[in-house]
Design a protein around this motif. Structure first.
Motif, PDB file in Angstrom:
ATOM      1  N   ARG A 253       5.573   0.643  11.797  1.00 17.44           N
ATOM      2  CA  ARG A 253       5.061  -0.450  10.974  1.00 17.44           C
ATOM      3  C   ARG A 253       5.236  -0.151   9.481  1.00 17.44           C
ATOM      4  NH1 ARG A 253       0.962  -0.550  15.017  1.00 17.44           N
ATOM      5  NH2 ARG A 253      -0.425   0.722  13.731  1.00 17.44           N
ATOM      6  N   THR A 256       8.857  -0.375   8.583  1.00 20.08           N
ATOM      7  CA  THR A 256       9.266  -1.776   8.462  1.00 20.08           C
ATOM      8  C   THR A 256       8.892  -2.338   7.094  1.00 20.08           C
ATOM      9  OG1 THR A 256       9.023  -2.089  10.843  1.00 20.08           O
ATOM     10  CG2 THR A 256       9.037  -4.073   9.470  1.00 20.08           C
ATOM     11  N   GLU A 274      -3.091   2.308   7.430  1.00 20.45           N
ATOM     12  CA  GLU A 274      -2.553   2.864   8.671  1.00 20.45           C
ATOM     13  C   GLU A 274      -2.973   4.318   8.847  1.00 20.45           C
ATOM     14  OE1 GLU A 274      -1.185   1.322  10.987  1.00 20.45           O
ATOM     15  OE2 GLU A 274      -0.330  -0.516  10.202  1.00 20.45           O
TER      16      GLU A 274
END
Length: 615
Positions: A253, A256, A274
């Motif tokens: 993630r 990305t 995160e």
């Protein structure tokens, strides 16, 4: 299963000796009545074997000693009711001792054989019930993940089945006490547990436990312990795989987001969020090293009060006792596990917020220490294996994002400088043409007009040549003016984009429908980019589109300038092919804008430009 087990164990218990004697007496009474009855049916017949039936029955059911007593009583009854003289226990003739002796020997053999058969039956029944008990223990010990939790029900079952209240199975070594006995449970010479027996356990039960139940119990404990170990390893592997999967998903993630090229603030906040979720932290911050202090550029927190204390953009002094100072000094991950042993303003603030420990990992960009990522904990000291290494994975992504952002910024700055230099050269050329060549050509034209006026009337041919030359100079001046407008129109600098677009519309060979809203003055480079975009689009329409009309729309919405050029021509326009659209796209993207083209055959071409307006 439990009822059958209890029944089997009860059946194998030693029966009462008195009950055996009573049973023998009943058998002898029945045998006497049966013997007298048969004697009347067959006078003179032998009925001695009838008296052996009771011996056989009592020996099988109640054991050897009741069987021997029954044998003696049966021999006496055989002598009293069968051998002459009937009704006397003492034989009158010597030969009568022979059948008595034979009866006794046969009865003794019958008693011994029956007792042996009974013993074998009892042992078989015990083995069966012990096997059932082992199966029950296996169900308890091997179907429970926690061996310690399975020992109490297993002890209860074993004590209940053997009728030994207080029996316990323990994993630890238990010393022998005054009121009981301990039997060690061994494996390869080492103790794996202890069987604790209460005082007063019958000897036969103790022998059964020691000789037959103990090996099975040791095997079950070994298997249960091995299963617990394997289960712990599998659970640890599952947790590790789950952690790795979660970490990889988190890294994907973040990667990305890095690839999407979002803003640094959004990226740093996303990384902090995160990482906080993965590391189970209470607060995570991303800070940049500046001279003498660190600046918070990204953060995430479970608690709003920490975000208020450490907001984005806040600056904190670097102290060697603070984890950021430790990372700056060593260039390696660092950990603080006890803020109570530290001092300083930041330490006091950390204690006031309830922070007990922290982890820090450096952010290395292009070989230099750029910043630090900090994870704070207020509930417990982080004991995650490889926590610093996992933080390093995130910091490497941050470093990649920073490098990419810096490269994009450098590229954008370079493209901006190139466009600005190109525009400056255009302005200089236009100024040089206007102030230099054009002025000199105009002066030469005026001088030639003066010469033409001074030519005598008789020199008509010379007058015509001078007039032709002046007209040629006038055409050159007009061409230079047209060229200078194309290079950099003076009206754009003086009046802005709206008058410049109107001039383009008037000069277009294809009719132009111009729709202009309220157009304020925009930054110069934005006006230049939009002007040349419109000029190139109109030129392409004239050269390639074969259109009957062009619609040019311009307006400003919020902080975005929007220019649209559409025609009803043949379509098929695309980047490349000498259309000049690639250069226009580069110019627009340099300003952070976007240029899109929609062009299909026979449906015309639509060009849309959206450029942010800088304040």
């Amino acid at each position: 299963m439990r009822e059958r087990l209890l029944s089997s164990l009860t059946h194998t218990k030693r029966q009462s000796f008195v009950l055996g004697i009573i049973g023998g007496a009943v058998c002898i009474a029945v045998e006497v009545l049966l013997s007298l009855f048969l004697g009347r049916l067959t006078p003179g017949g032998s009925s001695g074997e009838i008296y052996l039936l009771g011996v056989l029955l009592v020996s099988v059911v109640w054991g050897l000693w009741p069987g021997l007593v029954t044998l003696l009583a049966s021999a006496a009854a055989f002598n009293y009711f069968t051998l002459p003289p009937v009704g006397s226990f003492i034989p009158k003739e010597d030969w009568l001792w022979t059948p008595i002796s034979i009866f006794f020997l046969v009865g003794l053999a019958t008693c011994l054989i029956a007792a042996r058969v009974r013993s074998l039956g009892v042992q078989t029944s015990q083995r069966r019930c012990e096997a059932d008990l082992t199966v029950q223990l296996a169900h308890i010990l091997l179907r429970t993940e926690n061996l310690s939790a399975a020992l109490p029900p297993a002890s209860h079952l074993l004590a209940w089945a053997l009728e030994v209240p207080g029996l316990e199975i323990r994993l630890e070594e238990v010393p022998a006490g005054e009121h009981g006995e301990v039997l060690p449970l061994m494996e390869n010479g080492g103790r794996i547990g202890t069987l604790v027996l209460p005082a007063g356990v019958p000897e036969d039960v103790r022998i059964r436990l020691r000789d037959r139940m103990l090996p099975s119990l040791e095997a079950l404990l070994r298997a249960a312990r091995d299963r617990e170990s394997v289960g712990a390893v599998l659970a640890s592997s599952r947790d590790e795989l789950r952690r790795i999967a979660q970490e990889q998903a988190t890294l994907r993630r973040v990667a990305t987001l890095v690839a999407r090229g979002i803003s640094s603030t959004e990226l740093f906040n996303a990384v902090a969020c995160e990482m906080g979720s993965l590391m189970q932290a209470d607060h995570v911050s991303v800070s940049r090293y500046d001279p003498g202090h660190t600046t918070v550029v990204g953060s995430w927190s479970l608690r709003e009060d920490i975000n208020e204390v450490m907001p984005l953009g806040s600056q904190w002094p670097i102290n060697e006792t603070v984890i950021s100072g430790m990372v700056l000094r060593t260039g390696r991950p660092a950990r603080i596990t006890n803020y109570a042993e530290t001092s300083g303003m930041i330490m006091k603030l950390a204690r006031d917020m309830g922070v007990t420990s922290a982890l820090g990992s450096p952010v290395i960009v292009d070989g230099s220490l750029w910043g630090v990522v900090l994870a704070f904990y207020s509930r417990w000291e982080p004991r995650l294996e490889g926590a610093e290494e996992r933080m390093t994975d995130f910091t490497e992504l941050i470093a990649t994002a920073i490098s990419n952002a810096q490269a994009r910024a450098d590229l954008a700055a370079s493209r901006t400088r190139l466009v600005a230099a190109s525009d400056e050269i255009r302005r200089r050329i236009e100024r040089d043409l206007h102030d230099g060549a054009q002025q000199r050509l105009v002066s030469l034209g005026l001088e030639l007009r003066a010469v033409e006026a001074g030519v005598p009337p008789g020199m008509t041919e010379l007058r015509e040549q001078l007039s032709h030359t002046v007209q040629g100079l006038t055409g050159v001046v007009e061409d230079l003016q047209e060229l200078s407008r194309g290079i950099h129109p003076a009206i754009l600098s003086k009046g802005g984009l709206a008058p410049a677009l109107k001039t383009l519309a008037r000069r277009s060979a294809v009719p132009v429908e111009l729709q202009l809203g309220s157009v304020p003055r925009l930054p110069e480079r934005v006006e230049v980019a939009l002007y040349y975009t419109a000029a190139e689009a109109l030129t392409n329409v004239v050269k390639h589109a074969h259109a009957s009309v062009v619609c040019v729309t311009f307006g400003v919405t919020g902080a975005t300038a929007r220019l649209s050029v559409s025609d009803d021509g043949t379509g098929g326009a695309e980047y490349g092919g000498g259309s000049g659209l690639i250069g226009l796209r580069d110019r627009v993207e340099t300003l952070g804008g976007r240029l899109t083209i929609t062009s299909s055959a026979e449906e015309g071409t639509s060009l849309l430009v959206m450029v942010p307006i800088e304040n």
